[in-house]
Design an enzyme around this catalytic site. Structure first.
Site, PDB file in Angstrom:
ATOM      1  N   TRP A 148       2.879   8.533   4.821  1.00 32.91           N
ATOM      2  CA  TRP A 148       1.145   9.032   5.215  1.00 32.91           C
ATOM      3  C   TRP A 148       1.502   9.473   6.811  1.00 32.91           C
ATOM      4  CZ3 TRP A 148      -2.736   8.207   8.657  1.00 32.91           C
ATOM      5  CH2 TRP A 148      -4.059   8.717   8.246  1.00 32.91           C
ATOM      6  N   GLU A 184     -22.190   5.031  -1.050  1.00 35.12           N
ATOM      7  CA  GLU A 184     -20.709   4.652  -1.875  1.00 35.12           C
ATOM      8  C   GLU A 184     -20.708   5.597  -2.747  1.00 35.12           C
ATOM      9  OE1 GLU A 184     -18.223   3.270  -1.401  1.00 35.12           O
ATOM     10  OE2 GLU A 184     -17.442   2.749  -3.397  1.00 35.12           O
ATOM     11  N   LYS A 186      -4.070   4.444   0.293  1.00 35.85           N
ATOM     12  CA  LYS A 186      -4.949   3.301   0.029  1.00 35.85           C
ATOM     13  C   LYS A 186      -5.090   2.308   1.131  1.00 35.85           C
ATOM     14  CE  LYS A 186      -7.161   0.499  -2.981  1.00 35.85           C
ATOM     15  NZ  LYS A 186      -8.342   0.921  -3.388  1.00 35.85           N
ATOM     16  N   ASN A 191       7.402   2.050   8.910  1.00 31.90           N
ATOM     17  CA  ASN A 191       5.951   2.137   8.807  1.00 31.90           C
ATOM     18  C   ASN A 191       5.181   1.497  10.069  1.00 31.90           C
ATOM     19  OD1 ASN A 191       3.445   1.631   7.637  1.00 31.90           O
ATOM     20  ND2 ASN A 191       3.738  -0.321   6.811  1.00 31.90           N
ATOM     21  N   GLY A 192       4.530   2.537  10.403  1.00 31.33           N
ATOM     22  CA  GLY A 192       3.592   2.069  11.783  1.00 31.33           C
ATOM     23  C   GLY A 192       3.677   3.138  12.689  1.00 31.33           C
ATOM     24  N   LYS A 196     -17.406   8.159  -3.220  1.00 34.32           N
ATOM     25  CA  LYS A 196     -16.464   8.411  -4.660  1.00 34.32           C
ATOM     26  C   LYS A 196     -16.384   9.824  -4.982  1.00 34.32           C
ATOM     27  CE  LYS A 196     -15.880   5.311  -3.984  1.00 34.32           C
ATOM     28  NZ  LYS A 196     -14.991   4.267  -3.556  1.00 34.32           N
ATOM     29  N   HIS A 251     -36.647  15.643   7.033  1.00 32.44           N
ATOM     30  CA  HIS A 251     -36.476  15.893   8.513  1.00 32.44           C
ATOM     31  C   HIS A 251     -35.422  16.669   8.979  1.00 32.44           C
ATOM     32  CE1 HIS A 251     -39.807  13.381   9.248  1.00 32.44           C
ATOM     33  NE2 HIS A 251     -39.195  12.327   8.123  1.00 32.44           N
ATOM     34  N   ARG A 283       0.236   3.632  -0.365  1.00 35.45           N
ATOM     35  CA  ARG A 283       0.249   3.610   0.993  1.00 35.45           C
ATOM     36  C   ARG A 283       0.465   5.149   1.726  1.00 35.45           C
ATOM     37  NH1 ARG A 283       0.876  -1.505   2.577  1.00 35.45           N
ATOM     38  NH2 ARG A 283       1.743  -0.796   4.677  1.00 35.45           N
ATOM     39  N   GLU A 291     -14.518  11.943  -2.129  1.00 35.68           N
ATOM     40  CA  GLU A 291     -13.207  11.487  -1.950  1.00 35.68           C
ATOM     41  C   GLU A 291     -12.204  12.180  -2.884  1.00 35.68           C
ATOM     42  OE1 GLU A 291     -12.839   7.274  -2.268  1.00 35.68           O
ATOM     43  OE2 GLU A 291     -11.125   7.080  -1.315  1.00 35.68           O
ATOM     44  N   CYS A 329       2.810   3.776   5.950  1.00 37.85           N
ATOM     45  CA  CYS A 329       3.716   4.275   4.934  1.00 37.85           C
ATOM     46  C   CYS A 329       4.443   3.298   4.017  1.00 37.85           C
ATOM     47  CB  CYS A 329       4.855   4.751   5.613  1.00 37.85           C
ATOM     48  SG  CYS A 329       4.516   6.122   6.654  1.00 37.85           S
TER      49      CYS A 329
HETATM   50  O1  M6R Z   1      -8.710  -2.050   2.284  1.00 38.35           O
HETATM   51  P1  M6R Z   1     -10.055  -1.718   2.962  1.00 38.35           P
HETATM   52  O2  M6R Z   1     -11.148  -2.396   2.009  1.00 38.35           O
HETATM   53  O3  M6R Z   1     -10.085  -2.369   4.350  1.00 38.35           O
HETATM   54  O4  M6R Z   1     -10.450  -0.192   3.114  1.00 38.35           O
HETATM   55  C1  M6R Z   1     -11.284   0.242   3.646  1.00 38.35           C
HETATM   56  C2  M6R Z   1     -11.507   1.828   3.248  1.00 38.35           C
HETATM   57  O5  M6R Z   1     -10.321   2.430   3.665  1.00 38.35           O
HETATM   58  C3  M6R Z   1     -11.464   2.180   1.752  1.00 38.35           C
HETATM   59  O6  M6R Z   1     -12.403   1.323   1.421  1.00 38.35           O
HETATM   60  C4  M6R Z   1     -11.815   3.505   1.473  1.00 38.35           C
HETATM   61  O7  M6R Z   1     -12.745   3.955   2.023  1.00 38.35           O
HETATM   62  C5  M6R Z   1     -11.653   3.837  -0.015  1.00 38.35           C
HETATM   63  N1  M6R Z   1     -10.445   4.415  -0.370  1.00 38.35           N
HETATM   64  C6  M6R Z   1     -12.874   4.395  -0.516  1.00 38.35           C
HETATM   65  O8  M6R Z   1     -12.632   4.559  -1.776  1.00 38.35           O
END
Ligand code: M6R
Length: 596
Positions: free
Chosen positions: A73, A473, A591, A99-100, A477, A496, A27, A480, A2
């Site tokens: 969060w 990747e 994030k 936060n935690g 994207k 397969h 966050r 997500e 958070c």
């Molecule tokens: O801050 P980080 O690179 O360690 O974060 C890892 C993942 O949480 C982050 O890359 C996540 O998969 C992205 N939101 C994807 O777009």
């Protein structure tokens, strides 16, 4: 994971805290709340939803010079008003944001708080009730907070108000980040400098198990045992324009378009005075010296790590394994004799990575972190750091960090051993130019997103070799931010089993950048097309055919992920836009993932 922010000073605190929280929404954004202290006592406004929703419920007429706020969060308890922070002790004397995660909350409730009525389902309420309990038993407030810190296990950044002392904010930290912002006639506390940068650029960074007392004129930092600590403040190097959207409707679009600039900045930052690639000799020596590199990362950073493995093995001849951090912690592979651990993390705060770092440090192994955030936890706790220099990445969906990670890995690799003799700066400069030309094609990406993805429930990205990693990747994207169920698949593996999912008009996007696998992937395209798929090809000029939809100027094959991902990022962006999704803040996400 958070965000918290607090202010004590001479200005009305509402806007300071609300705008600070907006900067921390990366966050988490399930619920938000604020506590404002004035002569009437502690005024709390909180509910599920975003900061913009919080704004609409905060009473304009409440004037206050002391307050704390929170953006959440959700981990313990659904995001509703009751579970939103701030939380109060039963007498309402203490108010707290957190936060935690408190791991032993059940034990603490059983041991100390069995007679206390809890309002929420959160672990956080345990902390505030415990402080109250110790104060009721006769402890002074500071002692009660430090006593609580010694009882709770887990991660926390706390900001605490005492109704009976409206001139102080107390704060404490363990594992979750916390900074104190130094002002003139005011002081602040926050999860990160961005929340405070419009007021101050001077900060104290709190270490684990430190306790802090803030008034408008003083910041006193103590150990958990009450011994005063002398700390040096630091100046944060953040430009306010870096964290604003500027002319862009979304941070994601801004960050996609910053990529050519970031690549050029990386070249600049990793040059020596003669313009040649340079990384500290100690780092290069340690990578050379190890018998295997273990790359540890999550999400997008893990995908960059997969490309990194290719670079390290094919260019530097260095055996490399890439492991998802949350898997490594509980299922450690048999390690080589002399491993080196390479952590990749945009934020440098990812809890899963940190757990691995703590573990391997205990085992005595060396670590290197590649991160975007100077002074982040992983950076501080590793032996070495290589920075991405990408500027703050605000959109939850990572774009420029991914390409920056690969670019830094490519420089590291060529300095360790350049078996196939790549002039890395020449190649990266070319890539920056190609990225720029790709960014000029937005109309094409918008149209392709509409033609292929509008109204679709699922999608596949297929590729082979290094393209497969880019597919993973690209798929992340798209799913997500647009919520279209998307899989990145090794093109040859589809037949397969998974090919059973191909129906009439299922979008299948193929990435083809490697000569060696061009024809194979094209055969796989034919296979899915024969079963009704709507296929789209992203490829390089030298491999292209007339019917390919996205054709990219040629770059060095080993570095093709840097350009192949760009159009996939745009396609995800436009698909999400066309579906009316909240692009920068996709549902259920945050994030910075600071919980395991
Ligand atoms: O801050 P980080 O690179 O360690 O974060 C890892 C993942 O949480 C982050 O890359 C996540 O998969 C992205 N939101 C994807 O777009």
């Amino acid at each position: 994971m958070c965000g918290i922010v607090g202010y004590i000073g001479y200005e009305d605190v509402k806007e300071i805290i609300l705008s600070g929280l907006e900067k921390l929404e990366y966050r988490g954004y399930d619920s938000a709340g604020i506590a404002l202290v004035n002569e009437d006592g502690v005024n709390i406004f909180k509910d599920k939803g975003r900061i913009k929703d919080l704004r609409s419920i905060v009473d304009e007429n409440v004037k206050s010079y002391l307050g704390i706020g929170h953006t959440r969060w959700a981990t313990h308890g659904v995001p509703n008003r009751i579970n939103s922070h701030p939380h109060q002790s039963c007498s309402k004397r203490f108010t707290l944001v957190h936060n935690g995660i408190i791991e032993n909350e059940v034990d603490l409730r059983n041991k100390y708080l069995s007679d206390v009525h809890f309002e929420s389902d959160t672990d956080t309420e345990t902390i505030v009730q415990l402080i109250q309990k110790f104060v009721d038993e006769g402890e002074a407030v500071e002692l009660a907070i430090r006593h609580t810190m010694s009882e709770i296990q887990g991660s926390y950044a706390l900001a605490i108000l005492d109704k009976d002392d409206p001139n102080t904010i107390y704060a404490a930290k363990n594992k979750s980040p916390l900074l104190a912002g130094i002002g003139e006639g005011f002081n602040m506390i926050g999860s990160d400098a961005m929340a405070m940068i419009s007021r101050t650029n001077m900060f104290y960074e709190l270490e684990d198990k430190e306790f802090i007392k803030i008034t408008k004129d003083s910041i006193d930092i103590y150990t958990i045992y009450g011994a005063k600590i002398d700390k040096k403040p630091f100046k944060a190097d953040i430009d306010l324009s870096d964290i604003e959207k500027g002319i862009y409707p979304h941070y994601m679009l801004k960050e996609i378009e910053e990529q050519p600039f970031v690549i050029r900045k990386i070249i600049n930052q990793y040059s020596n005075e003669n313009g040649y690639p340079y990384i500290e000799k100690e780092i290069i020596d340690d990578v050379k010296d190890c018998d295997k590199v273990y790359i540890i990362a999550c999400g997008t950073s893990y995908h960059a790590g997969l490309v990194g493995k290719q670079l390290l093995e094919k260019i530097a001849n260095k055996p490399t394994e890439v492991i998802i951090a949350s898997e490594f912690v509980y299922n450690m592979p048999l390690l080589s004799k002399k491993p080196l651990f390479l952590f990749i993390s945009q934020s440098g705060e990812t809890a899963d990575c940190r757990s691995v770092l703590v573990k391997i440090k205990k085992m005595g192994y060396k670590s290197l972190t590649i991160t975007n955030v100077k002074g982040s936890t992983l950076s501080r706790e590793s032996d070495y750091t290589l920075l991405l220099h990408a500027g703050p990445e605000i959109a939850v969906c990572s774009t420029k960090a991914y390409t920056a990670q690969i670019a830094v890995l490519s420089i590291l690799t060529t300095l360790v051993n350049n078996t196939i003799s790549i002039d890395i700066f020449k190649e990266l400069s070319k890539i920056a130019n190609v990225m720029e030309s790709l960014c000029d094609n937005v109309d094409l990406y918008r149209k392709l997103a509409e033609d292929y993805l509008l109204g679709q429930r699922s999608c596949f990205y297929i590729g082979r070799h290094i393209d497969y990693f880019v597919c993973l990747e690209a798929a992340l994207k798209l799913k997500e931010i647009s919520y279209i169920q998307t899989e990145g698949f090794a093109a040859g593996e589809l037949k397969h089993g998974t090919i059973a999912l191909i129906e009439d008009r299922t979008p299948v996007i193929a990435i083809i950048t490697q000569e060696a696998i061009n024809l194979n992937t094209r055969s796989n395209i034919k296979e899915v097309k024969a079963r009704g798929a709507n296929t789209l090809v992203i490829t390089m000029k030298k491999l292209s055919t007339e019917t390919d939809q996205i054709v990219i100027d040629d770059v060095h094959e080993m570095l093709s992920p840097l350009v192949a991902i760009i159009s996939a990022q745009y396609i995800a962006y436009y698909a999400a836009l066309q579906r009316g999704c909240d692009i920068d803040k996709p549902r259920n996400l945050a994030k910075s993932v600071t919980v395991e």
